[in-house]
Write an enzyme that holds these catalytic residues in place. Structure first.
Site, PDB file in Angstrom:
ATOM      1  N   TYR A  38      -8.891 -38.740   6.952  1.00 54.59           N
ATOM      2  CA  TYR A  38      -9.620 -37.545   7.402  1.00 54.59           C
ATOM      3  C   TYR A  38      -9.197 -36.321   6.575  1.00 54.59           C
ATOM      4  O   TYR A  38     -10.029 -35.489   6.220  1.00 54.59           O
ATOM      5  CB  TYR A  38      -9.350 -37.300   8.886  1.00 54.59           C
ATOM      6  N   TYR A 143      -6.227 -24.686  17.863  1.00 51.54           N
ATOM      7  CA  TYR A 143      -4.846 -24.274  18.101  1.00 51.54           C
ATOM      8  C   TYR A 143      -4.779 -22.836  18.617  1.00 51.54           C
ATOM      9  O   TYR A 143      -3.992 -22.527  19.522  1.00 51.54           O
ATOM     10  CB  TYR A 143      -4.007 -24.423  16.830  1.00 51.54           C
TER      11      TYR A 143
END
Length: 171
Positions: A38, A143
């Protein structure tokens, strides 16, 4: 047979967290490779099942939790303790957090991160921290939504490979 004490219920229906066991070594390596793919870094993965087994279950240098949705592994987090001299306390450093793409958007990553926060509090840690690749805007936004703050004033330095051997030889 699974150790039922190791299974932790979460607020997401059908999603459970458990600490990895020795027989999870191949699964952990598979997750690491999926994450590296990824991040377009698959060619940098040199870890093997043997190395991971030794590091995680013999030397106990890091810990892994596995996220399972409807009994199937769908994500993991690998972490270890570091130490803050300023706080005088340990912290948890999150090396990798990964949820399979088809399972994203269900809140599983939030639960894993929240569990690590709870673990840090339980272990009397002063912080939970990690790095994030600059181009990964979806993770950065995630985040920040979880209350994390970027540490822009710090630069990461690394010595590895032949440079690490050169540094060691200067002693």
């Amino acid at each position: 047979m699974e150790n039922m004490i190791n299974i932790i219920d979460t607020k997401v229906s059908d999603f459970k967290i458990r600490f990895a066991e020795e027989n999870d070594t191949k699964l952990i390596l598979d997750f690491i490779k999926e994450l590296a793919d990824y991040e377009k870094l698959l060619d940098e993965v040199v870890a093997t099942e043997e190395v991971l087994y030794d590091s995680l279950f013999v030397q106990k240098k890091a810990e892994v939790i596995i996220g399972e949705y409807e009994g199937k592994p769908v994500g993991f987090a690998l972490f270890f303790h570091n130490f803050s001299t300023f706080l005088g306390k340990p912290g948890i450093y999150l090396e990798d957090l990964y949820v399979k793409p088809e399972m994203r958007g269900k809140g599983l990553g939030k639960i894993i991160l929240s569990f690590l926060g709870k673990l840090a509090v339980k272990r009397n840690c002063g912080r939970l921290e990690w790095w994030c690749i600059d181009w990964n805007e979806s993770s950065i936004e995630f985040y920040k939504e979880m209350g994390a703050k970027p540490m822009d004033e710090w630069t990461v330095y690394r010595v590895c490979d032949s440079e690490l051997c050169d540094l060691a030889n200067k002693f």
